[in-house]
Design a protein around this motif. Structure first.
Motif, short mmCIF file in Angstrom:
data_model
loop_
_atom_site.label_atom_id
_atom_site.label_comp_id
_atom_site.label_asym_id
_atom_site.label_seq_id
_atom_site.Cartn_x
_atom_site.Cartn_y
_atom_site.Cartn_z
N LEU A 101 0.83 -1.21 0.00
CA LEU A 101 0.00 0.00 0.00
C LEU A 101 0.86 1.26 0.00
CD1 LEU A 101 -2.67 -1.15 2.61
CD2 LEU A 101 -2.87 -1.16 0.12
N VAL A 102 1.92 1.23 0.81
CA VAL A 102 2.82 2.39 0.85
C VAL A 102 3.52 2.58 -0.49
CG1 VAL A 102 4.87 3.35 1.98
CG2 VAL A 102 3.13 2.20 3.34
N LEU A 105 1.24 4.24 -2.87
CA LEU A 105 1.21 5.69 -2.61
C LEU A 105 2.48 6.37 -3.10
CD1 LEU A 105 -0.44 5.87 0.92
CD2 LEU A 105 -1.40 6.66 -1.26
N LEU A 108 2.12 6.74 -6.77
CA LEU A 108 1.18 7.82 -7.07
C LEU A 108 1.81 9.19 -6.84
CD1 LEU A 108 -1.73 8.77 -7.75
CD2 LEU A 108 -2.20 8.63 -5.28
N PHE A 109 2.48 9.36 -5.70
CA PHE A 109 3.11 10.65 -5.41
C PHE A 109 4.26 10.95 -6.35
CE2 PHE A 109 1.71 10.82 -0.67
CZ PHE A 109 0.44 11.21 -1.07
N THR A 119 3.78 18.19 -4.17
CA THR A 119 3.70 16.82 -3.61
C THR A 119 5.09 16.22 -3.37
OG1 THR A 119 3.52 15.85 -5.81
CG2 THR A 119 1.45 16.32 -4.65
N LEU A 126 7.25 9.93 2.59
CA LEU A 126 6.72 8.58 2.44
C LEU A 126 7.84 7.58 2.11
CD1 LEU A 126 3.96 7.29 2.71
CD2 LEU A 126 3.63 7.62 0.28
N CYS A 130 9.00 4.34 4.31
CA CYS A 130 9.14 3.02 3.68
C CYS A 130 10.54 2.46 3.92
CB CYS A 130 8.83 3.13 2.19
SG CYS A 130 8.78 1.55 1.35
#
Length: 147
Positions: A101-102, A105, A108-109, A119, A126, A130
């Motif tokens: 999930l991370v 993200l 996506l970022f 962003t 993030l 991670c």
């Protein structure tokens, strides 16, 4: 003589795939983290650095994650560890389960950061999170803590 593997000579390929994927995943996430922070520090080269971060995410992080996860499942099923209650296995699978999930993200970022520079700090943070989680999993998996 030091024993390098607890599972013996029969699980060489699955264990090698798992370790190769894990080390590559750590290095690729570290590269994306460095690129994300460098993009924050160097505005003149930020677009290139963000594009590189996205490319490393797609071409490095995801294949490494898939190799690591396939190798882990292969070793677990081959050695009968799928239902094991060992802490190190729980931490490894837990970090991997949440990690997907991370990493989604992060992807996506990294994609958004190419178009929306604001962003960038979220991407860097993030990726750092991670990287820390991967470090914790690496510690538990290599020391077999809580066996």
């Amino acid at each position: 003589m030091t024993v390098a593997s607890l599972c013996g000579p029969t699980c060489g390929a699955p264990l090698f795939l798992h370790v190769l994927g894990a080390v590559s995943l750590f290095g690729d996430v570290a590269a994306v983290t460095i690129l994300a922070y460098a993009a924050l520090r160097k505005p003149e080269a930020a677009l290139l650095l963000r594009r590189l971060a996205f490319a490393v995410t797609l071409l490095g992080v995801w294949p490494s994650f898939i190799a690591m996860r396939i190798g882990a499942a292969w070793v677990a099923s081959h050695e009968g560890l799928s239902s094991s209650k060992a802490t190190w296995i729980g931490v490894g699978f837990g970090v991997s389960d949440v990690g997907v999930l991370v990493l989604a993200l992060v992807t996506l970022f990294a994609w958004l950061a190419q178009r929306r520079p604001r962003t960038g700090p979220a991407l860097a943070g993030l990726c750092t999170l991670c990287l820390c989680a991967l470090g914790v999993a690496w510690f538990f998996m290599s020391t077999k803590a809580g066996s």
